[in-house]
Scaffold this motif. Structure first.
Motif, PDB file in Angstrom:
ATOM      1  N   SER A   5       0.829  -1.209   0.000  1.00  0.00           N
ATOM      2  CA  SER A   5       0.000   0.000   0.000  1.00  0.00           C
ATOM      3  C   SER A   5       0.860   1.255   0.000  1.00  0.00           C
ATOM      4  O   SER A   5       0.571   2.215  -0.718  1.00  0.00           O
ATOM      5  CB  SER A   5      -0.916   0.011   1.221  1.00  0.00           C
ATOM      6  OG  SER A   5      -1.753  -1.112   1.218  1.00  0.00           O
ATOM      7  N   ILE A   6       1.919   1.250   0.802  1.00  0.00           N
ATOM      8  CA  ILE A   6       2.823   2.406   0.853  1.00  0.00           C
ATOM      9  C   ILE A   6       3.495   2.608  -0.502  1.00  0.00           C
ATOM     10  O   ILE A   6       3.641   3.744  -0.971  1.00  0.00           O
ATOM     11  CB  ILE A   6       3.861   2.238   1.977  1.00  0.00           C
ATOM     12  CG1 ILE A   6       3.169   2.280   3.337  1.00  0.00           C
ATOM     13  CG2 ILE A   6       4.943   3.307   1.891  1.00  0.00           C
ATOM     14  CD1 ILE A   6       4.075   1.933   4.502  1.00  0.00           C
ATOM     15  N   ILE A   7       3.877   1.516  -1.151  1.00  0.00           N
ATOM     16  CA  ILE A   7       4.511   1.601  -2.468  1.00  0.00           C
ATOM     17  C   ILE A   7       3.561   2.237  -3.477  1.00  0.00           C
ATOM     18  O   ILE A   7       3.933   3.165  -4.207  1.00  0.00           O
ATOM     19  CB  ILE A   7       4.965   0.197  -2.941  1.00  0.00           C
ATOM     20  CG1 ILE A   7       6.150  -0.274  -2.120  1.00  0.00           C
ATOM     21  CG2 ILE A   7       5.290   0.189  -4.421  1.00  0.00           C
ATOM     22  CD1 ILE A   7       6.501  -1.737  -2.320  1.00  0.00           C
ATOM     23  N   ILE A   8       2.330   1.777  -3.512  1.00  0.00           N
ATOM     24  CA  ILE A   8       1.355   2.301  -4.471  1.00  0.00           C
ATOM     25  C   ILE A   8       1.042   3.763  -4.191  1.00  0.00           C
ATOM     26  O   ILE A   8       1.016   4.602  -5.103  1.00  0.00           O
ATOM     27  CB  ILE A   8       0.080   1.434  -4.463  1.00  0.00           C
ATOM     28  CG1 ILE A   8       0.396   0.055  -5.023  1.00  0.00           C
ATOM     29  CG2 ILE A   8      -1.040   2.099  -5.259  1.00  0.00           C
ATOM     30  CD1 ILE A   8      -0.695  -0.964  -4.835  1.00  0.00           C
ATOM     31  N   ILE A   9       0.820   4.098  -2.920  1.00  0.00           N
ATOM     32  CA  ILE A   9       0.497   5.482  -2.556  1.00  0.00           C
ATOM     33  C   ILE A   9       1.659   6.418  -2.882  1.00  0.00           C
ATOM     34  O   ILE A   9       1.455   7.517  -3.409  1.00  0.00           O
ATOM     35  CB  ILE A   9       0.101   5.565  -1.070  1.00  0.00           C
ATOM     36  CG1 ILE A   9      -1.250   4.883  -0.858  1.00  0.00           C
ATOM     37  CG2 ILE A   9       0.050   7.002  -0.582  1.00  0.00           C
ATOM     38  CD1 ILE A   9      -1.613   4.667   0.594  1.00  0.00           C
ATOM     39  N   SER A  10       2.881   5.981  -2.593  1.00  0.00           N
ATOM     40  CA  SER A  10       4.030   6.846  -2.877  1.00  0.00           C
ATOM     41  C   SER A  10       4.213   7.047  -4.381  1.00  0.00           C
ATOM     42  O   SER A  10       4.568   8.143  -4.817  1.00  0.00           O
ATOM     43  CB  SER A  10       5.301   6.292  -2.240  1.00  0.00           C
ATOM     44  OG  SER A  10       5.652   5.059  -2.816  1.00  0.00           O
ATOM     45  N   LEU A  11       3.952   6.027  -5.180  1.00  0.00           N
ATOM     46  CA  LEU A  11       4.050   6.201  -6.628  1.00  0.00           C
ATOM     47  C   LEU A  11       2.970   7.133  -7.162  1.00  0.00           C
ATOM     48  O   LEU A  11       3.224   7.936  -8.062  1.00  0.00           O
ATOM     49  CB  LEU A  11       3.975   4.850  -7.334  1.00  0.00           C
ATOM     50  CG  LEU A  11       5.252   4.030  -7.313  1.00  0.00           C
ATOM     51  CD1 LEU A  11       5.030   2.677  -7.992  1.00  0.00           C
ATOM     52  CD2 LEU A  11       6.395   4.760  -7.974  1.00  0.00           C
ATOM     53  N   VAL A  12       1.771   7.043  -6.601  1.00  0.00           N
ATOM     54  CA  VAL A  12       0.697   7.938  -7.019  1.00  0.00           C
ATOM     55  C   VAL A  12       1.059   9.388  -6.694  1.00  0.00           C
ATOM     56  O   VAL A  12       0.905  10.290  -7.525  1.00  0.00           O
ATOM     57  CB  VAL A  12      -0.645   7.536  -6.361  1.00  0.00           C
ATOM     58  CG1 VAL A  12      -1.691   8.615  -6.532  1.00  0.00           C
ATOM     59  CG2 VAL A  12      -1.134   6.220  -6.934  1.00  0.00           C
ATOM     60  N   PHE A  13       1.561   9.622  -5.478  1.00  0.00           N
ATOM     61  CA  PHE A  13       1.967  10.977  -5.109  1.00  0.00           C
ATOM     62  C   PHE A  13       3.156  11.450  -5.943  1.00  0.00           C
ATOM     63  O   PHE A  13       3.236  12.630  -6.301  1.00  0.00           O
ATOM     64  CB  PHE A  13       2.301  11.076  -3.620  1.00  0.00           C
ATOM     65  CG  PHE A  13       1.109  11.302  -2.756  1.00  0.00           C
ATOM     66  CD1 PHE A  13       0.401  12.487  -2.825  1.00  0.00           C
ATOM     67  CD2 PHE A  13       0.680  10.331  -1.873  1.00  0.00           C
ATOM     68  CE1 PHE A  13      -0.703  12.707  -2.036  1.00  0.00           C
ATOM     69  CE2 PHE A  13      -0.422  10.526  -1.076  1.00  0.00           C
ATOM     70  CZ  PHE A  13      -1.125  11.719  -1.151  1.00  0.00           C
ATOM     71  N   PHE A  14       4.077  10.552  -6.276  1.00  0.00           N
ATOM     72  CA  PHE A  14       5.207  10.928  -7.118  1.00  0.00           C
ATOM     73  C   PHE A  14       4.726  11.425  -8.477  1.00  0.00           C
ATOM     74  O   PHE A  14       5.158  12.480  -8.962  1.00  0.00           O
ATOM     75  CB  PHE A  14       6.158   9.743  -7.289  1.00  0.00           C
ATOM     76  CG  PHE A  14       7.288  10.002  -8.241  1.00  0.00           C
ATOM     77  CD1 PHE A  14       8.341  10.815  -7.874  1.00  0.00           C
ATOM     78  CD2 PHE A  14       7.290   9.445  -9.505  1.00  0.00           C
ATOM     79  CE1 PHE A  14       9.388  11.070  -8.756  1.00  0.00           C
ATOM     80  CE2 PHE A  14       8.316   9.688 -10.387  1.00  0.00           C
ATOM     81  CZ  PHE A  14       9.374  10.499 -10.011  1.00  0.00           C
ATOM     82  N   VAL A  15       3.825  10.684  -9.092  1.00  0.00           N
ATOM     83  CA  VAL A  15       3.292  11.091 -10.392  1.00  0.00           C
ATOM     84  C   VAL A  15       2.531  12.410 -10.268  1.00  0.00           C
ATOM     85  O   VAL A  15       2.663  13.312 -11.106  1.00  0.00           O
ATOM     86  CB  VAL A  15       2.397   9.982 -10.996  1.00  0.00           C
ATOM     87  CG1 VAL A  15       1.655  10.470 -12.216  1.00  0.00           C
ATOM     88  CG2 VAL A  15       3.235   8.764 -11.324  1.00  0.00           C
TER      89      VAL A  15
END
Length: 104
Positions: A5-15
């Motif tokens: 979940s942290i991986i997905i959320i951080s990638l979404v915020f990165f984009v």
């Protein structure tokens, strides 16, 4: 599951921060969003490293995970430093942009 979940959320915020960086007009605002994206990609690397070590648990995963954790921490530290540096300048630039829009 937490690290996924942290991986997905951080990638979404990165984009999201990279898109915002491309959309804003001022240089300091672009740098401020770049600092935010650096922090989120650092969180991604740390979470990815921990998740991969927990999943595989091998010596190779430990070495690769250690490299990713170090790289992620470097991104987080420098991102926070840049964020603190550019925040007052970005606020000032945003005020100037708003004044220029009101005058025209």
């Amino acid at each position: 599951m937490l690290f996924v979940s942290i991986i997905i959320i951080s990638l979404v915020f990165f984009v999201y921060f990279k898109v915002q960086q491309a959309k804003v007009p001022g240089h300091m605002l672009k740098s401020w969003y770049a600092a935010k994206s650096s922090i989120t990609i650092g969180v991604f690397f740390v979470a990815f490293a921990i998740n991969s070590y927990n999943s595989f648990g091998s010596q190779v995963a430990a070495i690769v995970g250690l490299v990713f954790v170090v790289y992620g921490i470097i991104n987080i530290v420098f991102g926070i430093r840049n964020y603190r540096t550019y925040l007052p300048l970005a606020r000032k630039e945003m005020e100037e942009i708003k004044k220029a829009e009101l005058q025209s």
